[in-house]
Design a protein around this motif. Structure first.
Motif, short mmCIF file in Angstrom:
data_model
loop_
_atom_site.label_atom_id
_atom_site.label_comp_id
_atom_site.label_asym_id
_atom_site.label_seq_id
_atom_site.Cartn_x
_atom_site.Cartn_y
_atom_site.Cartn_z
N GLY A 1 38.45 34.95 28.37
CA GLY A 1 38.42 35.81 29.55
C GLY A 1 38.97 35.08 30.76
O GLY A 1 38.49 33.99 31.14
N HIS A 2 40.04 35.66 31.34
CA HIS A 2 40.65 35.03 32.52
C HIS A 2 41.20 36.09 33.48
O HIS A 2 41.94 35.75 34.39
N GLU A 3 40.86 37.37 33.23
CA GLU A 3 41.36 38.47 34.07
C GLU A 3 40.13 39.28 34.46
O GLU A 3 39.71 40.16 33.71
N VAL B 1 41.44 42.68 28.84
CA VAL B 1 41.70 42.06 27.53
C VAL B 1 43.19 41.73 27.48
O VAL B 1 44.04 42.62 27.47
N CYS B 2 43.50 40.44 27.48
CA CYS B 2 44.89 39.98 27.63
C CYS B 2 45.36 39.30 26.34
O CYS B 2 44.56 38.71 25.61
N HIS B 3 46.66 39.34 26.10
CA HIS B 3 47.21 38.67 24.91
C HIS B 3 46.95 37.17 24.93
O HIS B 3 46.88 36.54 23.87
N SER B 4 46.81 36.58 26.11
CA SER B 4 46.53 35.14 26.16
C SER B 4 45.14 34.83 25.63
O SER B 4 44.90 33.74 25.11
N ASP B 5 44.20 35.79 25.78
CA ASP B 5 42.89 35.60 25.15
C ASP B 5 43.06 35.57 23.63
O ASP B 5 42.48 34.73 22.94
N GLY C 1 44.00 40.19 38.44
CA GLY C 1 43.77 38.78 38.15
C GLY C 1 44.72 38.18 37.13
O GLY C 1 44.86 36.96 37.04
N CYS C 2 45.40 39.02 36.32
CA CYS C 2 46.42 38.48 35.41
C CYS C 2 47.60 39.45 35.28
O CYS C 2 48.63 39.26 35.91
N ALA C 3 47.45 40.51 34.46
CA ALA C 3 48.62 41.31 34.08
C ALA C 3 49.40 41.87 35.27
O ALA C 3 50.63 41.74 35.33
N ALA D 1 47.23 50.67 27.26
CA ALA D 1 47.99 50.00 28.31
C ALA D 1 47.22 48.71 28.60
O ALA D 1 47.75 47.61 28.50
N ARG D 2 45.96 48.82 28.94
CA ARG D 2 45.06 47.69 29.05
C ARG D 2 43.67 48.15 28.65
O ARG D 2 43.22 49.22 29.09
N GLY D 3 43.00 47.37 27.81
CA GLY D 3 41.59 47.59 27.54
C GLY D 3 40.80 46.72 28.51
O GLY D 3 41.23 45.62 28.86
ZN ZN Z 1 46.38 37.02 30.87
#
Ligand code: ZN
Ligand code: CXF
Length: 360
Positions: free
Chosen positions: A57-59, A36-40, A161-163, A354-356
């Protein structure tokens, strides 16, 4: 399949959608985990302008479920991490080993042939970054998949894949931090924490973490920060000067807020390097003193995707994980089902993780 879909800016819902089989040069992926990324959130809230309706969703990481015509590099059952930039392999960026800058894929939400694979009762649904992987399945270009070893837990691998790629890459590939350096990181979300890990891997001496949330600062310390600044209590630039003497060697902005970008530039010493990693809104601007820009001889660098060469860098990061040098286990602080995706975003807004990660 279930998928998280934005239909109107401001919210999203988990819907039942259909997905086509992969076409030529495509893969169908059974998703196992999506970060779950801030860009989402930026897409949900309309700061990232992508045509709606759109699956976020991109990660992500998953298992190849079906291969399209002409695909020879992948087989059903392969484990893959998804890259959010499909590289054409033919443009000057790709030829220069900078596939993360390939612009062959346009941000229309469609696939490379400009058609959609995801539908809702006959209506085409777009996907984020050729992936739309906050869903039980994703059909993606084969150039968006990086094969990984099967013994790596996919919920940890997804973060690469992202962070993790963005943060560790910003430290190692973009800034090329040298051993003994002093480093400042503005923002201790998934990317900031990964920059801290990258700075530690590179042998930085001082790693100064800045955030407004004390629990984020505690996480920063856990991942390698040596000094913590709560910017609601202390003026960060002044504090950094006190801690470093003449300013830091490197500063990273990992939030996407213009004033923090200016502070990152101010925080580095003469000749130092400020790296902008945070994704701001299209309408945001930053201001720098025009005289100081030249006189301070500082380098100001933008950084997207940690200057990743995914086929080389994803396995490299996962090797570091297996060697115990990159901590992905503690980066995943909570898992959610796809039905719990709204809760996952609420928790992200409250700085809880930290990351969900959504798992399927
Ligand atoms: Zn991202
Ligand atoms: C973003 C960059 C803008 C497009 C979506 C992905 N990167 C990281 O979250």
């Amino acid at each position: 399949m279930k998928a998280a879909v934005v239909r109107e800016s401001g919210g999203f819902s988990v819907e039942e959608l259909t997905i086509d089989p992969p076409k030529k040069g495509e893969l169908k992926i059974r998703m196992k985990a999506t970060g779950v990324c801030h860009s989402d959130l930026s897409l949900i809230e309309g700061r990232l302008p992508l045509p709606l309706p759109c699956v976020i969703g991109h990660e992500g990481a998953g298992i190849v479920d079906e291969v399209g015509e002409g695909v020879t590099r992948f087989a059903v059952g392969d484990h893959v991490v998804l890259s959010y930039v499909p590289a054409c392999g033919e443009c000057s960026s790709c030829h220069n080993h900078r596939p993360h800058l390939c612009t062959s894929g346009k941000m229309t939400g469609k696939m490379l042939d400009d058609t959609a694979r995801v539908h809702s009762n006959g209506e085409d649904i777009n996907v984020m970054q050729f992936l739309g992987c906050m869903a039980e399945y994703a059909v993606i270009p084969e150039t968006s998949a990086i094969k990984i070893e099967k013994d790596i837990p996919l919920d940890k691998a997804a973060l690469v894949g992202c962070a993790v790629m963005t943060g560790v890459g910003a430290a190692i590939n973009t800034a090329k931090i040298e051993p003994g350096s002093s480093v400042v990181v503005f923002g201790c979300g998934g990317i900031g924490l990964s920059i801290i890990q990258g700075a530690k891997l590179a042998g930085a001496n001082k790693i100064i973490a800045i955030d407004v949330a004390d629990n984020k600062l505690a996480m920063a310390e856990h991942f390698g920060a040596t000094h913590l600044i709560n910017s609601e209590r202390d003026a960060p630039v002044q504090k950094i000067q006190e801690l470093t003497g003449e300013g830091a060697d490197y500063a990273f902005e990992a939030v996407g807020i213009p004033v923090l970008m200016e502070q990152a530039h101010e925080s580095v010493r003469r000749g130092g390097t400020a790296v902008i990693v945070g994704v701001a809104a299209l309408t945001d601007t930053v201001t720098f003193n025009a005289l100081t820009l030249a006189m301070s001889a500082k380098t100001l660098k933008g950084c997207i995707y940690g200057d990743a060469n995914p086929p080389v860098d994803f396995p490299r990061l996962l090797d570091l994980y297996k060697a115990g040098k990159l901590n992905l286990d503690d980066m995943v602080s909570r898992s959610y089902s796809i039905d719990e995706a709204p809760q996952a975003f609420e928790d992200m807004k409250n700085n809880a993780n930290a990351r969900g990660v959504i798992v399927y």
